[in-house]
Design a protein around this motif. Structure first.
Motif, short mmCIF file in Angstrom:
data_model
loop_
_atom_site.label_atom_id
_atom_site.label_comp_id
_atom_site.label_asym_id
_atom_site.label_seq_id
_atom_site.Cartn_x
_atom_site.Cartn_y
_atom_site.Cartn_z
N GLU A 1 56.36 40.99 47.29
CA GLU A 1 56.39 39.75 46.53
C GLU A 1 55.10 38.98 46.78
OE1 GLU A 1 61.12 38.70 46.44
OE2 GLU A 1 60.03 38.31 48.29
N LEU A 2 54.38 38.69 45.72
CA LEU A 2 53.16 37.89 45.82
C LEU A 2 53.55 36.46 45.47
CD1 LEU A 2 50.71 40.32 43.98
CD2 LEU A 2 51.04 40.06 46.45
N ALA A 3 53.71 35.63 46.49
CA ALA A 3 54.13 34.24 46.30
C ALA A 3 52.87 33.37 46.31
CB ALA A 3 55.09 33.82 47.40
N LEU A 4 52.44 32.95 45.15
CA LEU A 4 51.17 32.24 45.00
C LEU A 4 51.41 30.75 44.75
CD1 LEU A 4 48.07 32.32 44.67
CD2 LEU A 4 48.43 32.84 42.24
N ASP A 5 50.88 29.94 45.65
CA ASP A 5 50.94 28.48 45.51
C ASP A 5 50.01 28.07 44.38
OD1 ASP A 5 50.70 25.74 45.73
OD2 ASP A 5 50.25 25.74 47.88
N ASP A 6 50.56 27.49 43.34
CA ASP A 6 49.72 27.03 42.22
C ASP A 6 49.84 25.52 42.03
OD1 ASP A 6 52.29 27.05 41.25
OD2 ASP A 6 51.73 27.72 39.24
N SER A 7 50.04 24.82 43.16
CA SER A 7 50.06 23.36 43.09
C SER A 7 48.63 22.84 42.87
CB SER A 7 50.64 22.77 44.38
OG SER A 7 49.83 23.11 45.49
N LEU A 8 48.54 21.56 42.53
CA LEU A 8 47.24 21.00 42.14
C LEU A 8 46.21 21.04 43.27
CD1 LEU A 8 45.98 19.82 39.63
CD2 LEU A 8 46.72 17.55 40.35
N SER A 9 46.67 20.95 44.51
CA SER A 9 45.71 20.94 45.63
C SER A 9 44.97 22.27 45.75
CB SER A 9 46.44 20.65 46.95
OG SER A 9 47.27 21.72 47.34
N MET A 10 45.52 23.35 45.19
CA MET A 10 44.84 24.64 45.24
C MET A 10 43.57 24.65 44.40
SD MET A 10 46.41 26.72 47.31
CE MET A 10 45.93 28.38 46.85
N ALA A 11 43.48 23.70 43.47
CA ALA A 11 42.28 23.63 42.61
C ALA A 11 41.31 22.58 43.10
CB ALA A 11 42.68 23.34 41.17
N GLU A 12 41.57 21.99 44.28
CA GLU A 12 40.71 20.95 44.83
C GLU A 12 40.26 21.34 46.23
OE1 GLU A 12 39.62 18.42 43.26
OE2 GLU A 12 40.87 18.51 41.47
N PRO A 13 39.13 20.91 46.74
CA PRO A 13 38.20 19.96 46.12
C PRO A 13 37.32 20.58 45.04
CG PRO A 13 37.38 20.67 48.25
CD PRO A 13 38.74 21.28 48.10
N ASP A 14 37.40 21.89 44.87
CA ASP A 14 36.68 22.53 43.77
C ASP A 14 37.50 23.72 43.32
OD1 ASP A 14 35.80 25.00 45.25
OD2 ASP A 14 34.82 23.48 46.47
N ALA A 15 37.11 24.31 42.20
CA ALA A 15 37.89 25.42 41.65
C ALA A 15 37.72 26.71 42.43
CB ALA A 15 37.49 25.64 40.19
N GLY A 16 36.78 26.72 43.38
CA GLY A 16 36.52 27.95 44.12
C GLY A 16 37.72 28.45 44.92
N LYS A 17 38.48 27.50 45.50
CA LYS A 17 39.64 27.91 46.31
C LYS A 17 40.70 28.58 45.45
CE LYS A 17 42.47 24.78 48.03
NZ LYS A 17 43.03 23.72 48.88
N TRP A 18 40.95 28.01 44.28
CA TRP A 18 41.94 28.59 43.37
C TRP A 18 41.50 29.97 42.88
CZ3 TRP A 18 46.58 29.26 42.08
CH2 TRP A 18 46.93 29.79 40.84
N ALA A 19 40.25 30.10 42.50
CA ALA A 19 39.76 31.40 42.03
C ALA A 19 39.87 32.45 43.13
CB ALA A 19 38.30 31.27 41.57
N PHE A 20 39.56 32.04 44.36
CA PHE A 20 39.64 32.95 45.50
C PHE A 20 41.10 33.37 45.74
CE2 PHE A 20 40.18 33.83 50.00
CZ PHE A 20 39.12 34.66 50.29
N ALA A 21 42.03 32.40 45.74
CA ALA A 21 43.44 32.70 46.01
C ALA A 21 44.00 33.64 44.94
CB ALA A 21 44.24 31.41 46.06
N ARG A 22 43.61 33.39 43.71
CA ARG A 22 44.12 34.24 42.62
C ARG A 22 43.56 35.66 42.72
NH1 ARG A 22 43.87 31.88 36.54
NH2 ARG A 22 41.65 32.04 36.95
N GLN A 23 42.29 35.76 43.09
CA GLN A 23 41.71 37.10 43.30
C GLN A 23 42.37 37.81 44.47
OE1 GLN A 23 37.44 36.79 43.71
NE2 GLN A 23 37.14 37.46 41.60
N LEU A 24 42.68 37.05 45.49
CA LEU A 24 43.35 37.63 46.66
C LEU A 24 44.70 38.23 46.25
CD1 LEU A 24 42.56 37.70 49.70
CD2 LEU A 24 44.02 35.70 50.00
N ALA A 25 45.45 37.48 45.44
CA ALA A 25 46.74 37.99 44.96
C ALA A 25 46.54 39.25 44.12
CB ALA A 25 47.45 36.92 44.14
#
Length: 298
Positions: free
Chosen positions: A80-104
């Motif tokens: 199970e890939l449980a991915l947090d997609d709350s707003l803080s994942m896209a802050e302080p920049d979009a890099g963290k969200w892109a990284f987390a999504r690639q990791l999944a």
């Protein structure tokens, strides 16, 4: 979303789990096994008792020795890939969200090419107009490119928003697929610690082999800002006026270390694998090096 050059390396990795095939006694189990299936693994010499239908007749004609074809048996392990997609994942920049999504996505490739079943569960309870099927929670299986394409489409459809309701998310994970599973939770964990711990405990009580991949941006670990600032919680909207000078920054970094230490200690007590992964570098390197060292993949 994924560099094609990563696929070969990811295909050599396997999800490691202490769940046995039946979900019973803990034991590090291989996730790619010989048996009846469609994916060809290798040849081996024929032995008395082997099904003669498995003999490779072309190899027999060429080598004058009987060999049987060995295939990968379909696995019963659910990842199970449980991915947090709350707003803080896209802050302080979009890099963290892109990284987390690639990791999944990378972990999904590892699981799918091993013949595991894969389920994607995001944390969001918000409805995204841009991605109405973001919470479709597809259950995928197989190394066929179609399964990977479906996973990537589902990940691309997710848009960060809202907050995490940790209790509801854990309940949705458990209710959606009762029984043992490897649950890889990818999150910044920027929520009250008690709520995170309660959710993790609920998952372990539901026979989940839980892995926490704690993704933080470098700026969250070591802020580069200074001076008089007004901080805004992007999820709650609360604000805080601060003066970021050297003593304040040192205190902040100490609090971050204490927070990580508490989460790591909680995980150890409950046999949860916890890995801190800064969102810098490539997701492929994080999986093939950092998660491999932590025993999440092999």
């Amino acid at each position: 979303m994924l560099d094609e050059r990563w696929l070969t390396g990811l295909g050599r990795l396997r999800i490691a789990s202490h769940l046995s095939a039946s979900g019973g006694a803990p034991a590090w189990r291989p996730v790619r096994r010989a048996g009846e299936g469609w994916d060809f693994l290798s040849h081996r010499e024929y032995m008395p008792g082997d099904d003669y239908r498995a003999i490779d007749w072309k190899a027999l004609a060429r080598l004058d020795r009987p060999y049987v074809r060995v295939h990968a048996r379909e696995s019963d392990l659910l990842v199970e890939l449980a991915l947090d997609d709350s707003l803080s994942m896209a802050e302080p920049d979009a890099g963290k969200w892109a990284f987390a999504r690639q990791l999944a996505a990378c972990l999904g490739v590892v699981a799918l090419t091993s013949g595991e079943r894969v389920r994607l569960i995001t944390s969001s309870t918000h409805a995204s107009l841009a991605a109405p099927d973001a919470r479709a929670e597809p259950l995928l299986r197989g190394s066929h490119p179609a399964a990977l394409s479906q996973l990537l489409r589902a990940l691309q459809a997710v848009r960060p928003g809202g907050e995490v309701d940790w209790g509801a998310w854990a309940a949705r994970i458990v209710q959606g697929a009762p029984g043992p599973a490897v649950t890889v939770l990818i999150s910044d964990l920027l929520s009250p610690v008690e709520a995170v711990e309660s959710a993790l405990q609920a998952l372990t009580l539901a026979h989940r082999d839980v892995v926490v991949v704690h993704v933080l941006s470098p700026g969250e670990m070591r802020p580069a800002a200074s001076g008089e600032l007004r901080l805004v919680d992007v999820e709650s909207g609360q604000t805080l006026a601060v003066r970021l000078d050297a003593p304040t920054l040192a205190r902040y970094e100490a609090l971050v270390r204490d927070w990580q230490g508490r989460l790591a200690a909680f995980a150890r007590r409950r046999r949860i694998r916890y890995v801190l992964v800064p969102s810098e570098g490539s997701a492929y390197a994080a999986v093939s090096v950092r998660l491999r060292e932590a025993g999440v993949v092999r």
